[in-house]
Write a protein that holds these residues in place. Structure first.
Motif, PDB file in Angstrom:
ATOM      1  N   GLY A 393      -9.905  26.284 -12.541  1.00  0.00           N
ATOM      2  CA  GLY A 393      -8.653  25.718 -12.033  1.00  0.00           C
ATOM      3  C   GLY A 393      -8.907  24.725 -10.909  1.00  0.00           C
ATOM      4  N   ASN A 394      -9.785  25.092 -10.035  1.00  0.00           N
ATOM      5  CA  ASN A 394     -10.054  24.231  -8.889  1.00  0.00           C
ATOM      6  C   ASN A 394     -10.690  22.906  -9.291  1.00  0.00           C
ATOM      7  OD1 ASN A 394     -12.326  23.909  -6.273  1.00  0.00           O
ATOM      8  ND2 ASN A 394     -10.127  23.761  -5.980  1.00  0.00           N
ATOM      9  N   PHE A 395     -11.628  22.964 -10.204  1.00  0.00           N
ATOM     10  CA  PHE A 395     -12.258  21.713 -10.626  1.00  0.00           C
ATOM     11  C   PHE A 395     -11.240  20.759 -11.237  1.00  0.00           C
ATOM     12  CE2 PHE A 395     -13.867  19.027 -14.008  1.00  0.00           C
ATOM     13  CZ  PHE A 395     -14.675  18.196 -13.264  1.00  0.00           C
ATOM     14  N   VAL A 396     -10.451  21.295 -12.145  1.00  0.00           N
ATOM     15  CA  VAL A 396      -9.478  20.451 -12.828  1.00  0.00           C
ATOM     16  C   VAL A 396      -8.481  19.878 -11.823  1.00  0.00           C
ATOM     17  CG1 VAL A 396      -7.534  20.492 -14.430  1.00  0.00           C
ATOM     18  CG2 VAL A 396      -9.687  21.606 -15.049  1.00  0.00           C
ATOM     19  N   TYR A 397      -8.026  20.722 -10.933  1.00  0.00           N
ATOM     20  CA  TYR A 397      -7.012  20.279  -9.973  1.00  0.00           C
ATOM     21  C   TYR A 397      -7.554  19.198  -9.042  1.00  0.00           C
ATOM     22  CZ  TYR A 397      -3.312  20.597  -6.461  1.00  0.00           C
ATOM     23  OH  TYR A 397      -2.287  20.307  -5.607  1.00  0.00           O
ATOM     24  N   ARG A 398      -8.716  19.435  -8.461  1.00  0.00           N
ATOM     25  CA  ARG A 398      -9.265  18.448  -7.522  1.00  0.00           C
ATOM     26  C   ARG A 398      -9.575  17.141  -8.237  1.00  0.00           C
ATOM     27  NH1 ARG A 398     -15.361  20.893  -6.309  1.00  0.00           N
ATOM     28  NH2 ARG A 398     -15.164  19.627  -4.418  1.00  0.00           N
ATOM     29  N   SER A 399     -10.022  17.235  -9.475  1.00  0.00           N
ATOM     30  CA  SER A 399     -10.373  16.024 -10.221  1.00  0.00           C
ATOM     31  C   SER A 399      -9.141  15.208 -10.572  1.00  0.00           C
ATOM     32  CB  SER A 399     -11.106  16.384 -11.515  1.00  0.00           C
ATOM     33  OG  SER A 399     -12.308  17.049 -11.225  1.00  0.00           O
ATOM     34  N   LEU A 400      -8.167  15.878 -11.142  1.00  0.00           N
ATOM     35  CA  LEU A 400      -6.988  15.144 -11.609  1.00  0.00           C
ATOM     36  C   LEU A 400      -6.159  14.635 -10.432  1.00  0.00           C
ATOM     37  CD1 LEU A 400      -5.742  16.988 -14.805  1.00  0.00           C
ATOM     38  CD2 LEU A 400      -7.636  15.411 -14.455  1.00  0.00           C
ATOM     39  N   LEU A 401      -6.135  15.419  -9.370  1.00  0.00           N
ATOM     40  CA  LEU A 401      -5.383  14.963  -8.197  1.00  0.00           C
ATOM     41  C   LEU A 401      -6.041  13.714  -7.611  1.00  0.00           C
ATOM     42  CD1 LEU A 401      -2.956  15.749  -6.481  1.00  0.00           C
ATOM     43  CD2 LEU A 401      -4.505  17.026  -4.977  1.00  0.00           C
ATOM     44  N   PHE A 402      -7.326  13.756  -7.509  1.00  0.00           N
ATOM     45  CA  PHE A 402      -8.093  12.617  -6.998  1.00  0.00           C
ATOM     46  C   PHE A 402      -7.875  11.394  -7.895  1.00  0.00           C
ATOM     47  CE2 PHE A 402     -11.535  10.079  -5.537  1.00  0.00           C
ATOM     48  CZ  PHE A 402     -11.921  10.572  -4.306  1.00  0.00           C
ATOM     49  N   GLU A 448     -18.247  27.509 -17.614  1.00  0.00           N
ATOM     50  CA  GLU A 448     -19.567  26.995 -17.254  1.00  0.00           C
ATOM     51  C   GLU A 448     -19.546  25.472 -17.121  1.00  0.00           C
ATOM     52  OE1 GLU A 448     -22.169  28.903 -20.060  1.00  0.00           O
ATOM     53  OE2 GLU A 448     -21.950  30.766 -18.898  1.00  0.00           O
ATOM     54  N   LEU A 449     -18.771  24.848 -17.962  1.00  0.00           N
ATOM     55  CA  LEU A 449     -18.655  23.395 -17.849  1.00  0.00           C
ATOM     56  C   LEU A 449     -17.982  23.031 -16.520  1.00  0.00           C
ATOM     57  CD1 LEU A 449     -19.260  20.745 -19.288  1.00  0.00           C
ATOM     58  CD2 LEU A 449     -16.963  20.828 -20.295  1.00  0.00           C
ATOM     59  N   ALA A 450     -17.035  23.844 -16.118  1.00  0.00           N
ATOM     60  CA  ALA A 450     -16.365  23.598 -14.840  1.00  0.00           C
ATOM     61  C   ALA A 450     -17.329  23.799 -13.671  1.00  0.00           C
ATOM     62  CB  ALA A 450     -15.159  24.523 -14.690  1.00  0.00           C
ATOM     63  N   ARG A 451     -18.234  24.741 -13.848  1.00  0.00           N
ATOM     64  CA  ARG A 451     -19.248  24.948 -12.810  1.00  0.00           C
ATOM     65  C   ARG A 451     -20.087  23.687 -12.649  1.00  0.00           C
ATOM     66  NH1 ARG A 451     -19.289  30.540 -12.495  1.00  0.00           N
ATOM     67  NH2 ARG A 451     -19.741  31.018 -14.665  1.00  0.00           N
ATOM     68  N   PHE A 452     -20.469  23.146 -13.785  1.00  0.00           N
ATOM     69  CA  PHE A 452     -21.191  21.876 -13.732  1.00  0.00           C
ATOM     70  C   PHE A 452     -20.320  20.814 -13.061  1.00  0.00           C
ATOM     71  CE2 PHE A 452     -21.464  17.636 -15.540  1.00  0.00           C
ATOM     72  CZ  PHE A 452     -22.750  17.270 -15.152  1.00  0.00           C
ATOM     73  N   GLY A 453     -19.065  20.774 -13.432  1.00  0.00           N
ATOM     74  CA  GLY A 453     -18.155  19.775 -12.883  1.00  0.00           C
ATOM     75  C   GLY A 453     -18.075  19.853 -11.367  1.00  0.00           C
ATOM     76  N   ASN A 454     -17.949  21.043 -10.859  1.00  0.00           N
ATOM     77  CA  ASN A 454     -17.875  21.215  -9.416  1.00  0.00           C
ATOM     78  C   ASN A 454     -19.154  20.738  -8.736  1.00  0.00           C
ATOM     79  OD1 ASN A 454     -15.283  22.252  -8.693  1.00  0.00           O
ATOM     80  ND2 ASN A 454     -15.823  24.174  -9.714  1.00  0.00           N
ATOM     81  N   GLU A 455     -20.246  21.065  -9.363  1.00  0.00           N
ATOM     82  CA  GLU A 455     -21.536  20.652  -8.808  1.00  0.00           C
ATOM     83  C   GLU A 455     -21.642  19.119  -8.852  1.00  0.00           C
ATOM     84  OE1 GLU A 455     -25.448  19.231  -8.957  1.00  0.00           O
ATOM     85  OE2 GLU A 455     -24.569  19.682 -10.898  1.00  0.00           O
ATOM     86  N   TYR A 456     -21.183  18.555  -9.945  1.00  0.00           N
ATOM     87  CA  TYR A 456     -21.278  17.107 -10.152  1.00  0.00           C
ATOM     88  C   TYR A 456     -20.437  16.345  -9.139  1.00  0.00           C
ATOM     89  CZ  TYR A 456     -21.182  12.676 -12.722  1.00  0.00           C
ATOM     90  OH  TYR A 456     -21.301  11.360 -13.088  1.00  0.00           O
ATOM     91  N   ILE A 457     -19.225  16.786  -8.950  1.00  0.00           N
ATOM     92  CA  ILE A 457     -18.345  16.064  -8.039  1.00  0.00           C
ATOM     93  C   ILE A 457     -18.833  16.239  -6.599  1.00  0.00           C
ATOM     94  CG2 ILE A 457     -16.654  17.916  -7.655  1.00  0.00           C
ATOM     95  CD1 ILE A 457     -14.451  15.827  -7.845  1.00  0.00           C
TER      96      ILE A 457
END
Length: 673
Positions: A393-402, A448-457
RNA sequence: AGCGGGAUGGGAUAGCCAGGAGAUUCCGGCGGGCUCAUAACCCGCAGAUCGGUGGUUCAAAUCCACCUCCCGCUACCA
């Protein structure tokens, strides 16, 4: 085994075990229902043509018994439950393509058709068997209407199954010392013709079938043992009036386990008939090149890996490609018990206001499908707060909000090679997972993909790049938006509601349930609105409350069953006088072979020596028992326990059987008054 | 007792079917970072002789045998 990997060109049918129309559904049932739903959705996501069909199991003696208790007709009773199921399923996003019931016309006709085919093929024969009869009520006593002792292990058993002992399926007439479970009258046996299905003739077929069977290991291994022990023919008729009447026999109905699985086919037929714009040939999966995948509880493996495939083979249908037998659910390490209200009821969960996706995620990703899993609100909360809220949830939210704030939507650049590779790897993981029927991994892939996403951002810090290197910032956010879209598709099987919300936030048309993996690399629309949070954090206090409530409820029931409260009903002195309680001396104490706790005692009660059975083995050394003075209730009616006669009862205190004795030495036979 | 499941760092789990460098991930602990984000997220550290014993093998958490303990269903605590 050489079935093609999914996706195949042929259609697939996914089913779950038929919910039994005689009571509320709890998380145990949901595990079946949800797991099958996840399998079906995941197959569709990877491009496999697949539908999910099932229906309510309406027949059988428990429905007849429970209906009678409520003073209802069986069909009325079962239909009520069926309707309730139908209302509940959408609330858990169970996407049945068709959900019927075994009492409907389609199933009835098809069942009769299959039975006739089996008869024509010489697979059914008549045999005179002895059936338990209640001589007082003049009533046959099929299945659970009769209780007695298992002929194999000597344990108490129900008429159709040694549920307490060796677990064997019992054929009518096999049970010993039968008693009516309704009236308690001793049952007598009468000879009566019944129909038998020649399962034994299918041994070779079944062995080959098991060799190629996909799904969980327990579904492959357990039936092998039954086959080795020798297959018994299967009595497929019963003497009750609730069920599908056996063709040409007025007073026999088909055993519930005959028409129940046929509902899988009947439901597919109904699905095909329900389509208006498209054609669906139900014969392709069932008689052609398609595939059948059954998701069931591990308690009904025998029916799905022996009886059912034999029926299918005998009537020229395809055998299942996979049987996935999931483990049970426990609460605080203890098994669910509906009668003791030791369960999380599906409706109660919804009433708590939790999103269905949360439970779907917990039930399918907590352990392997085959494993038993333990439910606790604490663990539930940890998974939700950590993985769904914090990671996905956090990854998607921070990404889309940004993205929305700075670009109004998807930045106008291509996806970076690194992220493209990552998304593709995740898609491969999903394909791999569903090919192994690994619903756990299906659910974990998007996280797991979101974990990567968080790390990536985090690694790229676009919030800094915004001023330092705008192009680079756009690239990073573009990547993150694409990752979010991929997550919507990958999460759809397990989290359909969340995926749909995310899909809409990306301003995508339609539903992620119509998308396939290929679309995970297609850019979302260039503009979308500010997102909202996908999941809500569950407060610690809330979890504490829920845990406490559950614990209270389970403890309460414990106490009730232990009868911790003083019995309020008083008895008169005469009643007390009627108890003949005397001192006795243990002469002999020996273990009863095969029993866990039971000890056979010979007790001198003065005038005679009695044989008494008592559950003392865990608490006493046997040789220290002999010579002990004990207190014996002598005029208790004699009973046979574990095949040993027990004439009297040795009194003991507490659950650990502290034996009663006298303070002063006493001779055997002294009356307690 | 029967049937089934399990025994992997403090807790929870993956890997075992298709054996190969002292092993996954999550929670928790400790230390750092970041501040776009739902006190979220990221990085690092500590921590396991993979229940026991024997066997097969060049090599076993993974295969085989035996054992111990735990759990579920059910039962016999008369």
């Amino acid at each position: 085994m050489s079935a093609d990997r999914y996706p195949t060109e042929q259609p697939t049918i996914v089913t779950c075990g038929l919910p039994y129309a005689n009571g509320d559904l709890h998380i145990g049932h949901l595990r079946s229902l949800v797991s099958a739903d996840v399998v079906n959705r995941a197959l569709n996501r990877i491009g496999q043509d697949s539908i999910y069909v099932c229906g309510s199991d309406m027949h059988g003696t428990p429905v007849a018994v429970n209906a009678a208790q409520e003073g209802k007709q069986p069909d009325e009773f079962a239909l009520e439950w069926h309707e309730r199921f139908l209302e509940l399923f959408p609330q858990f996003n169970l996407s049945f393509d068709n959900y019927g019931h075994t009492h409907d016309e389609t199933n009835t006709e098809l069942t009769l058709d299959i039975v006739e085919t089996l008869e024509e093929g010489g697979h059914i024969y008549d045999r005179e068997i002895e059936v338990a009869f209640d001589p007082v009520e003049e009533q046959p006593l099929p299945d659970r209407y009769v209780e007695g002792r298992c002929p194999y292990c000597g344990e108490p058993a129900r008429g159709d199954e040694c549920d307490e002992g060796c677990g064997r399926h019992l054929e009518p007439g096999e049970i010993e010392d039968p008693v009516s479970s309704i009236t308690g009258n001793p049952a007598e046996y009468r000879t009566r013709p019944h129909k038998f299905f020649r399962v034994s003739a299918f041994e070779d077929v079944l062995e080959e079938f098991l060799d190629g069977l996909e799904g969980t290991a327990n579904a492959r291994n357990q039936p092998r043992q039954w086959i080795e022990e020798g297959l018994q023919d299967w009595c497929i008729t019963r003497d009750i009036d609730w069920g599908i009447p056996y063709p040409g026999e007025d007073d026999l109905v088909l055993y519930v386990w005959v028409d129940a699985p046929i509902e899988y086919i009947a439901s597919t037929i109904q699905y095909a008939e329900s389509l208006v714009d498209e054609d669906y040939d139900w014969r392709e999966p069932w008689r052609g090149d398609g595939h059948i995948v059954h998701v069931i509880g591990r308690d009904i493996i025998q029916h799905h890996t022996v009886f059912w495939p034999a029926m299918l083979a005998g009537s020229d249908y395809n055998l299942p490609r996979a049987v996935c037998a999931h483990g049970f659910i426990t609460i605080a390490g203890k098994g669910l018990s509906t009668s003791r209200n030791r369960a999380i009821w599906a409706q109660d969960y919804l009433d708590e206001g939790f999103a269905p996706d949360l439970l779907r995620y917990y039930l399918t990703t907590t352990g392997g499908l085959q494993q038993d899993i333990d439910f606790s609100w604490r663990k539930f909360g940890d998974r939700v707060n950590g993985e769904l809220v914090g990671t996905l949830g956090n990854f998607v939210y921070r990404s889309l909000l940004f993205a929305h704030r700075n670009y109004g939507g998807t930045p106008d650049v291509g996806v970076s090679p690194e992220v493209e590779r990552e998304i593709q790897a995740a898609c491969d993981d999903l394909r791999e997972a569903i090919n192994e029927y690994n619903v756990r991994n299906v659910g974990l892939v998007p996280v797991e993909l979101a974990r990567f996403g968080n790390e990536y951002i985090q690694r790229n810090e676009p919030w800094h790049l915004l001023e330092e290197d705008p192009d680079a910032a756009a690239q990073v956010i573009r990547d993150c938006v694409q990752l979010a879209k991929a997550m919507a598709i990958l999460a759809e099987p397990t989290l359909p509601e969340t995926a749909a919300t995310l899909w809409a936030q990306l301003a995508e048309d339609g539903s992620p349930g119509d998308a396939t993996l290929a679309e995970s690399l297609v850019a979302p629309p260039s503009t979308f609105e500010a997102p909202s949070e996908l999941f809500e954090q569950i407060e610690e206090e809330r979890l504490d409350e829920l845990s406490a409530d559950l614990a209270d409820r389970m403890d309460l029931r414990e106490e009730e069953s232990e009868e911790d409260t003083i019995e309020p009903a008083r008895i008169d002195f005469e009643t007390f006088q009627s108890l003949d309680i005397r001192t006795g001396e243990i002469l002999v104490a020996e273990a009863i072979e095969g029993a866990d706790e039971l000890v056979r005692l010979e007790v001198d009660i003065g005038s005679e020596v009695r044989q008494v059975v008592a559950g003392l083995k865990p608490y006493y050394e046997l040789d220290e028992l002999s010579g002990q003075t004990v207190v014996v209730l002598t005029n208790l009616e004699a009973a046979e326990i574990f095949g040993v006669e027990s004439d009297g009862m040795v009194l003991a205190a507490g659950t650990d059987a502290k034996l009663l004795t006298t303070v002063e030495p006493a001779d055997p036979g002294e009356r307690i008054r």
